[in-house]
Every structure is written in structure tokens, then in C-alpha cells.
Design a protein around this motif. Sequence first.
Motif, PDB file in Angstrom:
ATOM      1  N   LYS A 122       4.803   1.504  17.194  1.00 10.37           N
ATOM      2  CA  LYS A 122       4.111   1.402  18.479  1.00 10.37           C
ATOM      3  C   LYS A 122       5.090   1.480  19.645  1.00 10.37           C
ATOM      4  O   LYS A 122       4.715   1.897  20.754  1.00 10.37           O
ATOM      5  CB  LYS A 122       3.322   0.093  18.556  1.00 10.37           C
ATOM      6  CG  LYS A 122       1.997   0.138  17.796  1.00 10.37           C
ATOM      7  CD  LYS A 122       1.221  -1.143  17.970  1.00 10.37           C
ATOM      8  CE  LYS A 122      -0.140  -1.045  17.286  1.00 10.37           C
ATOM      9  NZ  LYS A 122      -0.938  -2.281  17.432  1.00 10.37           N
ATOM     10  N   ASN A 142      -6.150   9.144   9.055  1.00  8.62           N
ATOM     11  CA  ASN A 142      -5.503   9.366  10.353  1.00  8.62           C
ATOM     12  C   ASN A 142      -6.081  10.590  11.048  1.00  8.62           C
ATOM     13  O   ASN A 142      -6.565  11.530  10.402  1.00  8.62           O
ATOM     14  CB  ASN A 142      -3.995   9.533  10.194  1.00  8.62           C
ATOM     15  CG  ASN A 142      -3.602  10.772   9.414  1.00  8.62           C
ATOM     16  OD1 ASN A 142      -3.493  10.717   8.200  1.00  8.62           O
ATOM     17  ND2 ASN A 142      -3.365  11.880  10.107  1.00  8.62           N
ATOM     18  N   HIS A 197      -6.305   4.332  10.188  1.00  3.01           N
ATOM     19  CA  HIS A 197      -7.119   3.259   9.615  1.00  3.01           C
ATOM     20  C   HIS A 197      -6.707   3.028   8.165  1.00  3.01           C
ATOM     21  O   HIS A 197      -6.642   3.963   7.363  1.00  3.01           O
ATOM     22  CB  HIS A 197      -8.608   3.616   9.694  1.00  3.01           C
ATOM     23  CG  HIS A 197      -9.503   2.530   9.185  1.00  3.01           C
ATOM     24  ND1 HIS A 197      -9.902   2.450   7.867  1.00  3.01           N
ATOM     25  CD2 HIS A 197     -10.068   1.459   9.818  1.00  3.01           C
ATOM     26  CE1 HIS A 197     -10.672   1.392   7.701  1.00  3.01           C
ATOM     27  NE2 HIS A 197     -10.804   0.774   8.864  1.00  3.01           N
ATOM     28  N   LYS A 227      -5.771   7.760  15.822  1.00  2.00           N
ATOM     29  CA  LYS A 227      -6.055   6.491  15.147  1.00  2.00           C
ATOM     30  C   LYS A 227      -5.624   6.570  13.681  1.00  2.00           C
ATOM     31  O   LYS A 227      -5.785   7.599  13.027  1.00  2.00           O
ATOM     32  CB  LYS A 227      -7.542   6.171  15.229  1.00  2.00           C
ATOM     33  CG  LYS A 227      -7.949   4.858  14.562  1.00  2.00           C
ATOM     34  CD  LYS A 227      -9.450   4.668  14.583  1.00  2.00           C
ATOM     35  CE  LYS A 227      -9.966   4.515  16.001  1.00  2.00           C
ATOM     36  NZ  LYS A 227     -11.430   4.222  16.017  1.00  2.00           N
ATOM     37  N   SER A 280      -7.502   0.796   4.685  1.00  2.00           N
ATOM     38  CA  SER A 280      -8.472  -0.082   4.008  1.00  2.00           C
ATOM     39  C   SER A 280      -8.038  -0.265   2.557  1.00  2.00           C
ATOM     40  O   SER A 280      -7.532   0.663   1.922  1.00  2.00           O
ATOM     41  CB  SER A 280      -9.883   0.512   4.056  1.00  2.00           C
ATOM     42  OG  SER A 280      -9.958   1.715   3.311  1.00  2.00           O
ATOM     43  N   GLU A 298       2.556  -4.074   8.663  1.00  2.00           N
ATOM     44  CA  GLU A 298       2.332  -4.545  10.031  1.00  2.00           C
ATOM     45  C   GLU A 298       3.624  -4.511  10.839  1.00  2.00           C
ATOM     46  O   GLU A 298       3.633  -4.149  12.023  1.00  2.00           O
ATOM     47  CB  GLU A 298       1.752  -5.955  10.005  1.00  2.00           C
ATOM     48  CG  GLU A 298       0.313  -6.014   9.492  1.00  2.00           C
ATOM     49  CD  GLU A 298      -0.210  -7.430   9.406  1.00  2.00           C
ATOM     50  OE1 GLU A 298       0.610  -8.363   9.490  1.00  2.00           O
ATOM     51  OE2 GLU A 298      -1.430  -7.608   9.245  1.00  2.00           O
ATOM     52  N   GLN A 349      -3.324   3.989  17.691  1.00  2.00           N
ATOM     53  CA  GLN A 349      -4.307   2.934  17.452  1.00  2.00           C
ATOM     54  C   GLN A 349      -4.344   2.671  15.939  1.00  2.00           C
ATOM     55  O   GLN A 349      -4.506   3.603  15.155  1.00  2.00           O
ATOM     56  CB  GLN A 349      -5.695   3.368  17.931  1.00  2.00           C
ATOM     57  CG  GLN A 349      -5.775   3.695  19.409  1.00  2.00           C
ATOM     58  CD  GLN A 349      -7.161   4.162  19.793  1.00  2.00           C
ATOM     59  OE1 GLN A 349      -8.167   3.532  19.440  1.00  2.00           O
ATOM     60  NE2 GLN A 349      -7.233   5.278  20.508  1.00  2.00           N
ATOM     61  N   PHE A 350      -4.186   1.430  15.608  1.00  2.00           N
ATOM     62  CA  PHE A 350      -4.122   1.080  14.184  1.00  2.00           C
ATOM     63  C   PHE A 350      -5.172   0.035  13.854  1.00  2.00           C
ATOM     64  O   PHE A 350      -5.319  -0.979  14.551  1.00  2.00           O
ATOM     65  CB  PHE A 350      -2.732   0.541  13.819  1.00  2.00           C
ATOM     66  CG  PHE A 350      -2.610   0.123  12.381  1.00  2.00           C
ATOM     67  CD1 PHE A 350      -2.532   1.076  11.371  1.00  2.00           C
ATOM     68  CD2 PHE A 350      -2.578  -1.233  12.039  1.00  2.00           C
ATOM     69  CE1 PHE A 350      -2.424   0.686  10.037  1.00  2.00           C
ATOM     70  CE2 PHE A 350      -2.473  -1.613  10.712  1.00  2.00           C
ATOM     71  CZ  PHE A 350      -2.390  -0.650   9.705  1.00  2.00           C
ATOM     72  N   GLU A 351      -5.905   0.286  12.777  1.00  2.00           N
ATOM     73  CA  GLU A 351      -6.905  -0.651  12.288  1.00  2.00           C
ATOM     74  C   GLU A 351      -6.665  -0.907  10.798  1.00  2.00           C
ATOM     75  O   GLU A 351      -6.245  -0.006  10.068  1.00  2.00           O
ATOM     76  CB  GLU A 351      -8.325  -0.101  12.486  1.00  2.00           C
ATOM     77  CG  GLU A 351      -8.722   0.085  13.934  1.00  2.00           C
ATOM     78  CD  GLU A 351     -10.116   0.668  14.066  1.00  2.00           C
ATOM     79  OE1 GLU A 351     -10.692   1.056  13.016  1.00  2.00           O
ATOM     80  OE2 GLU A 351     -10.631   0.742  15.198  1.00  2.00           O
ATOM     81  N   MET A 352      -6.930  -2.127  10.379  1.00  2.00           N
ATOM     82  CA  MET A 352      -6.733  -2.465   8.972  1.00  2.00           C
ATOM     83  C   MET A 352      -7.892  -3.319   8.488  1.00  2.00           C
ATOM     84  O   MET A 352      -8.276  -4.297   9.132  1.00  2.00           O
ATOM     85  CB  MET A 352      -5.413  -3.202   8.767  1.00  2.00           C
ATOM     86  CG  MET A 352      -5.110  -3.549   7.307  1.00  2.00           C
ATOM     87  SD  MET A 352      -3.418  -4.119   7.053  1.00  2.00           S
ATOM     88  CE  MET A 352      -3.426  -5.639   8.011  1.00  2.00           C
ATOM     89  N   LYS A 353      -8.453  -2.941   7.353  1.00  2.00           N
ATOM     90  CA  LYS A 353      -9.535  -3.689   6.741  1.00  2.00           C
ATOM     91  C   LYS A 353      -9.127  -3.994   5.305  1.00  2.00           C
ATOM     92  O   LYS A 353      -8.876  -3.082   4.512  1.00  2.00           O
ATOM     93  CB  LYS A 353     -10.831  -2.880   6.769  1.00  2.00           C
ATOM     94  CG  LYS A 353     -12.026  -3.632   6.204  1.00  2.00           C
ATOM     95  CD  LYS A 353     -13.290  -2.780   6.291  1.00  2.00           C
ATOM     96  CE  LYS A 353     -14.488  -3.533   5.730  1.00  2.00           C
ATOM     97  NZ  LYS A 353     -15.729  -2.707   5.791  1.00  2.00           N
ATOM     98  N   THR A 354      -9.083  -5.279   4.993  1.00  2.00           N
ATOM     99  CA  THR A 354      -8.567  -5.684   3.683  1.00  2.00           C
ATOM    100  C   THR A 354      -9.573  -6.554   2.948  1.00  2.00           C
ATOM    101  O   THR A 354     -10.167  -7.464   3.535  1.00  2.00           O
ATOM    102  CB  THR A 354      -7.254  -6.480   3.833  1.00  2.00           C
ATOM    103  OG1 THR A 354      -6.317  -5.702   4.570  1.00  2.00           O
ATOM    104  CG2 THR A 354      -6.657  -6.799   2.469  1.00  2.00           C
TER     105      THR A 354
END
Length: 352
Positions: free
Chosen positions: A237, A302, A286, A284, A288, A230, A245-250
Motif C-alpha cells: 500500500k 484481482n 479480494h 481491487k 477468500s 496482511e 483496495q484489499f479485502e479478505m474473507k476468512t
Amino acid sequence: MKLLSNYKYWIINFFGWILFSLFMLTIDKITYVQDASINKLYYLLSEGVLCGLLGFVLSFVILYFIENHFNIGNYSKVDVYKLIAVVVLTQFIYHGLLWPMLSIPAFHFLNEHIDLTILQKLTNVPHFLVYFVVWLFVVLTFKLVYYINTIKVKQLELEANLKEAQLNTLKGQINPHFMFNSLNNIRGLMLEDADIARDMLTNLSETLRYSLTKSELNSISLEDELEMVENYIEISKIQFEDRLQFEMKTDEDALNEQIPPMIIQMLIENALKHGISNIKSGGKVHLSTLIIDRQLQIKVTNSGTLQKNENSTRLGIKNIEKRLELLYGKNATFTLEEINNTVVATIKMPIV
């Protein structure tokens, strides 16, 4: 292992010689001696014990030579000939002492003198030689097994030391590689916006402090690694602005699992450098992490395509592959593939 200084060997060797001699001599003779008197039985028992004692004493001579002059792991023909000579020497001593010794119980129990011709004595040589051959076989087999086990232990130690050295080398590549790319980003911002460049340096110092302390370890928790990721995204950024664009799923159950330090950061860095940076409009990324079938799956997707760049060293990818191989062997996998204009990097590693 030195048998000469091992008291257990002496105990086993002593009773081994006595019991073996009694079995080979006394029991064997009793089976074909009919109507043997009690004195005859006493003599046969004495004969077995004396032969065993004499063999026990002379085995010391052979063992002394083996442990001081015969290297079980590196011997020559000359060494073998010397060993044979020592065994032959003990046979001369054995038969030189045996018959006078047996005369004592023969006279005591049977009131007889042992009076054998040279030919009769020679016919007994192969019989008694078997005792020493059996003993020598057991001792050499024991030493050979011990030598093989020692070699295996040393080999495992060497492999462990080599693996540790390789891991340290790979971890040593992380910080220069990461710092080089980050400083390049800061250099590009210095003339554009000094305040943003200053903020980026602050974030970089925090990230480097983390990498310097954690990269010394072979594993850290996934939660710690995600905090570092992070922070790295915040640095990135500043460079990419709205293009990233950044997404995170944990999976929360996976947060305490152990992973190699900075391995996710290197996946993210690779996605930004070879993916997002090559797209004018940005894209983007992503991330996970989840547990599937007792394996931790880390997936970074990506925008972009897989491109072959001759000038690229692929240092990050090679680093990831090698570290996984050293730490987990065939139990961990790393794949990099293009699916519908996106690049998917997937790591699967066993849960420790």
C-alpha cells in the motif's frame, strides 16, 4: 536378509526337511505296503527322518553359496552355472552318504542289508533331487520377494529425498524473488519520500524474518500465513497508495488448517505485479479462504486481465504449481483464469 544368521530359518528349515521327507517317503510307502510289521514302520520312519536330516545338513552348503556368491539382484549366466554345479555336488554327497546311513536302521529293525545296484540307486536320484529343487525354489522365492521389497523401500526413500530436495529448492526461490520485488519498490521511493521508504524497510524486515523462519517448514497454519499477507499488503500500500483496495474473507474454521508457507503471499504478489500495477486507476484484490467438501479453497481475485508477457518468468506461478504437486500430488489443484475483466487464482488442497 541373511538366512544363515536367522535362527527362525533354521528352525523352519529343520522341521520342513523332516516333515517333507516323511510325507514324500514314509507316508507314500505306507500307502502301498500291505501288512507292514511294526519294525517295517519303524524303518520307514527312520528312513524319512534320516533323509530329512541329510537334506537339512546339505542345504547349508547350497545356502552358503547363495548368500556369499550369488547376488539375487545381479547375477550372470556363470553364477547360474555355478549354482547348478553346487546343487549337483550336494547330490553326489547326498547319495554317497544316504545308503550307508539307511543300512543302519535296515539292519536294526529288519535285520537286512541294503544291497542295491548302481542302476537302482540312480533311479532314486530324480526322486531325491525333487527335495532340493523344492527347497531351492522356496529359498530363492523368499530372497526374491525380500529383494523386491528392499528395492521398493529404497525407491521410496530416494523419491522422498528427491521430493524434499525439490521442495527446498523451490522454497529457496521464494525469498530472493520476494526480496527482489520489494527492494525495487523501496528503490523507487528513496528519492520521493525517505520516511515512507524507511517505514517500508521496517515492514520488509519483519516480513523477511517471517519468511526466513517459516519457509524452512513444509506447512504452517493458515492463520500465520494470513498475518504475513496482511503485513505484505501494508508494504504494498505504501507503493500503490489509493490505487490498491484489499479485502479478505476468512472462514474461521479454516484458520488452523496447514498450508505450504508463503503460498498465499505469492498469489497476492502475482495479483499486484501482473494485475493492479498495470491499471492506472488501480484496482481491487479480494482474498477468500473457506472449507468445501473436505478441501481448503484459497481464492485470490484481482482486477485486470490475463496477459501473455514474453519477458515474464512466471516464477511465482510455477513455484506454486510445483510445490502443490510435490506435497499433494493429484489431490490438490491450481487454476488461473480470467472472468469478466478479473483474474481469479484458485487453490484447492486436501485438509490434512
